[in-house]
Scaffold this active site. Structure first.
Site, short mmCIF file in Angstrom:
data_model
loop_
_atom_site.label_atom_id
_atom_site.label_comp_id
_atom_site.label_asym_id
_atom_site.label_seq_id
_atom_site.Cartn_x
_atom_site.Cartn_y
_atom_site.Cartn_z
N GLY A 217 0.82 -1.19 0.00
CA GLY A 217 0.00 0.00 0.00
C GLY A 217 0.86 1.25 0.00
O GLY A 217 1.95 1.29 -0.59
N SER A 218 0.39 2.27 0.70
CA SER A 218 1.04 3.57 0.63
C SER A 218 2.40 3.65 1.32
O SER A 218 3.10 4.66 1.17
CB SER A 218 0.12 4.64 1.21
OG SER A 218 -1.01 4.83 0.37
N THR A 219 2.79 2.62 2.08
CA THR A 219 4.16 2.66 2.61
C THR A 219 5.17 2.61 1.46
O THR A 219 6.30 3.09 1.61
CB THR A 219 4.43 1.49 3.58
OG1 THR A 219 4.21 0.24 2.92
CG2 THR A 219 3.54 1.58 4.81
N PHE A 220 4.76 2.05 0.30
CA PHE A 220 5.66 2.01 -0.85
C PHE A 220 5.91 3.40 -1.42
O PHE A 220 6.86 3.62 -2.17
CB PHE A 220 5.08 1.10 -1.95
CG PHE A 220 6.04 0.83 -3.08
CD1 PHE A 220 7.01 -0.16 -2.95
CD2 PHE A 220 6.00 1.57 -4.25
CE1 PHE A 220 7.92 -0.41 -3.98
CE2 PHE A 220 6.88 1.33 -5.29
CZ PHE A 220 7.86 0.34 -5.15
N LYS A 221 5.07 4.37 -1.07
CA LYS A 221 5.28 5.73 -1.54
C LYS A 221 6.61 6.30 -1.06
O LYS A 221 7.13 7.25 -1.65
CB LYS A 221 4.12 6.63 -1.09
CG LYS A 221 2.81 6.30 -1.80
CD LYS A 221 1.64 7.09 -1.23
CE LYS A 221 0.32 6.69 -1.90
NZ LYS A 221 -0.86 7.30 -1.27
#
Length: 485
Positions: A217-221
Site C-alpha cells: 500500500g502507501s508505505t511504498f510511496k
C-alpha cells in the site's frame, strides 16, 4: 583355470569392487548429508542424548534442555514459547527443527567447527560435551510490547536498530507453542502437528519474513518518493494532485482515500503529497518516472535480492514488466508489488540511517559452555539505496506525516517520530491490510519498525494504517527508546 572359473572370479571381483565403492561412498561422501538428514533417527537419538545449548534473549534463557528419564536423555523446553516461536522455531523428534534451532543446530548440539577446541578439551578432561549458547539480538521488552500491542489481530511486527541492523523484535500472529512439538510423547506431537497444519491462521508461518508476502500500500510511496528525489525533485517540488486520475490507456479512474481531493488547486508539494498520502499524486509521479526507475529504486532498497537473518527471507518484489496503468498502481504499492514486514522496516531504517542500509541479523553471539565467545556478528553495510541528501528530505517528509498527516496516532510526547501509513487493498471481498513503518527519534534514530495488520484487524473494512497500525508502532517505539542506549 577353465573359462567358467575365470568368469566366476571376474563376477566376484566386480561385486567386491562394487561393495567397496558403495561402502566408501556412503561412509565418506554421503556421511555429512545423511547425518544432517532430519529423518535419521540415529542422529536424533545422538543429539537428544547430548546437552543442547540454550537460546538466550536479554541475558535470560528462553530455550533450555533439561535431563529426562527416557531414551532421548534431554527435553527441549521453550519459555514463553508463543512469543518467541517465529524466532526460535522448534526442535522435534518427529518433525525436525526450524528457526534458530535449525540454522544454528551444529552450534547448539556442539558439533560446529568453531567448537573444535572445546570438544578437544572435553576429550582430554573427560568433561561432558555440551552445546554452545546462542545469544539473540531480540530485546524481550520490545518483543513483549510488540506482542501485546498487536493483540489478537493477525499480522506481524519487526523492529530494527537502524545503525547496526540488529533485530530487536520479530512478532508474528497467530503463533504456536513449540513445547507441543518438542514433547517426547510422539502420538501427542503428531496430533498437535496435524492441528497446526489444519489451522486456517497458518500459525507455523513467520509472517515477518516469509509465507505470503503483502501488498505494501502507501508505505511504498517512500520508495516512489525516494526515486523522485534521486531524479531531481525536492520536497518542495510542485506535483499534480487531481481529485481523480484516469489511468493511461484505460477508462479506469483512480481516486484518493474516501474520494477526497488532495488539494483545492489540483497541485501540491511532494512533501504534502506524502504527508496526506495522496494517491493520484504518487500514481502520476510513477507514470512520469516510469517502471524502470521505480524498479531500480526498489531493488536498491533490497527488493529481489536474497537475504537471511539467518533464516531465509522471502524476497520482496516489484512487477517485472508493468504497462503504464500498472506502473501507476505499483507506485502506490498496489498491483503486483509484494513485500515482507522486514523489508519495510529495512526501508525505514535506511532512511533514518542517512541512506545507509545495514544487514539485518538475529544472532549477536555464540558462546561455548565456559562462556567464551566463539562467534559474533559484526554489523555490516548492506547497501546505500539513497544519498544522504535524499534521506534527509525523506526524513523531514516522514516527520510531517506523523506531526500533522495520516500518522498522527504514532506521536510520542517529547520524541520526534518519522513515519508512513499504508492501507493496502487486496481483493474486493476482503478488508485491506493496515500498515505503518517508522523510525525514532527522527534526528538520531535508535529504532525502526514496520507493522502490518491483516485485513484491518479489529476494525475490518473501516481500518486504515493510521488508525490500526500506527498505535502498535508507537508502543514498540516507546519500549525500544526505554532501553539503555
Amino acid at each position: 583355470m577353465n573359462t567358467p572359473l575365470r568368469r566366476l572370479a571376474t563376477v566376484v571381483t566386480v561385486m567386491f569392487l562394487a561393495l567397496m565403492v558403495g561402502t566408501t561412498w556412503v561412509q565418506f561422501v554421503q556421511a555429512p548429508s545423511l547425518n544432517s538428514d532430519q529423518r535419521n533417527v540415529r542422529t536424533l537419538y545422538r543429539e537428544f542424548g547430548n546437552f543442547r545449548g540454550p537460546i538466550v534473549a536479554g541475558g535470560e534463557a528462553i530455550v533450555t534442555s533439561t535431563p529426562v528419564d527416557d531414551s532421548f536423555g534431554y527435553q527441549r523446553s521453550y519459555a514463553n514459547g508463543l512469543l518467541y516461536a517465529p524466532v526460535t522455531g522448534y526442535y522435534s523428534v518427529v518433525y525436525g527443527r526450524t528457526g534458530i534451532e535449525e540454522w544454528f543446530n551444529t552450534e547448539l548440539n556442539g558439533s560446529a567447527d568453531s567448537l573444535f577446541y572445546e570438544r578437544l578439551q572435553d576429550l582430554v578432561t573427560g568433561r561432558q560435551t555440551r552445546g554452545a549458547s546462542v545469544e539473540l539480538t531480540i530485546d524481550p521488552t520490545v518483543q513483549q510490547a510488540a506482542w501485546d500491542a498487536l493483540g489478537d489481530q493477525r499480522g506481524a511486527v519487526v523492529a530494527l536498530d537502524p545503525t547496526t541492523g540488529a533485530i530487536l523484535a520479530m512478532v508474528s500472529k497467530p503463533s504456536y507453542d513449540p513445547n507441543v512439538l518438542s514433547s517426547h510423547d510422539l502420538a501427542s506431537v503428531r496430533t498437535a502437528w496435524e492441528s497446526l497444519l489444519a489451522d486456517p491462521g497458518d500459525p507455523l508461518v513467520n509472517r515477518a519474513i516469509a509465507g505470503d508476502t503483502y501488498p505494501p500500500g502507501s508505505t511504498f510511496k517512500l520508495i516512489t518518493a525516494a526515486a523522485a528525489l534521486e531524479n531531481g525533485m525536492t520536497a518542495q517540488t510542485p506535483v499534480a494532485a487531481p481529485r481523480e486520475l484516469t489511468l493511461p490507456q484505460t477508462s479506469t479512474v483512480l481516486r484518493n482515500f474516501g474520494g477526497s481531493a488532495c488539494s483545492s488547486t489540483g497541485a501540491m508539494t511532494l512533501a504534502d503529497a506524502l504527508r496526506i498520502s495522496c494517491n493520484t499524486a504518487f500514481a502520476q509521479i510513477g507514470i512520469d518516472l516510469g517502471a524502470d526507475e521505480l524498479r531500480a529504486q526498489a531493488e536498491a532498497f533490497g527488493f529481489g535480492s536474497p537475504l537471511n537473518v539467518p533464516m531465509d527471507v522471502t524476497e520482496s518484489r516489484f512487477p517485472t514488466d508493468p504497462d503504464a496503468p500498472q506502473t501507476a498502481l505499483s507506485a502506490i504499492g498496489q498491483y503486483e508489488v509484494r513485500v515482507t514486514p522486514l523489508q519495510m522496516a529495512m526501508v525505514a531504517a535506511a532512511i533514518g540511517n542517512g541512506g545507509v542500509q545495514m544487514t539485518p541479523y538475529l544472532v549477536q553471539a555464540v558462546r561455548s559452555q565456559d562462556l567464551t565467545v566463539v562467534d559474533e556478528t559484526d554489523p555490516s553495510e548492506l547497501g546505500r539505496p539513497i544519498s544522504a541528501t535524499t534521506a534527509t528530505q525523506l526524513r523531514d517528509m516522514m516527520v510531517g506525516v506523523v506531526a500533522d498527516g495520516t500518522g498522527q496516532r504514532a506521536q510520542i510526547p517529547g520524541v520526534t517520530v518519522a513515519g508512513k501509513t499504508g492501507t493496502a487493498q487486496t481483493t474486493d471481498d476482503v478488508a485491506p491490510h493496515a500498515w505503518f513503518t517508522a523510525f525514532a527519534p527522527a534526528e538520531a534514530p535508535r529504532v525502526a519498525v514496520a507493522v502490518v495488520v491483516e485485513n484491518g484487524g479489529s476494525m475490518g473494512s473501516e481500518a486504515t494504517g493510521g488508525a490500526v497500525a500506527a498505535p502498535i508502532a508507537r508502543a514498540v517505539i516507546e519500549a525500544a527508546l526505554a532501553r539503555t542506549p
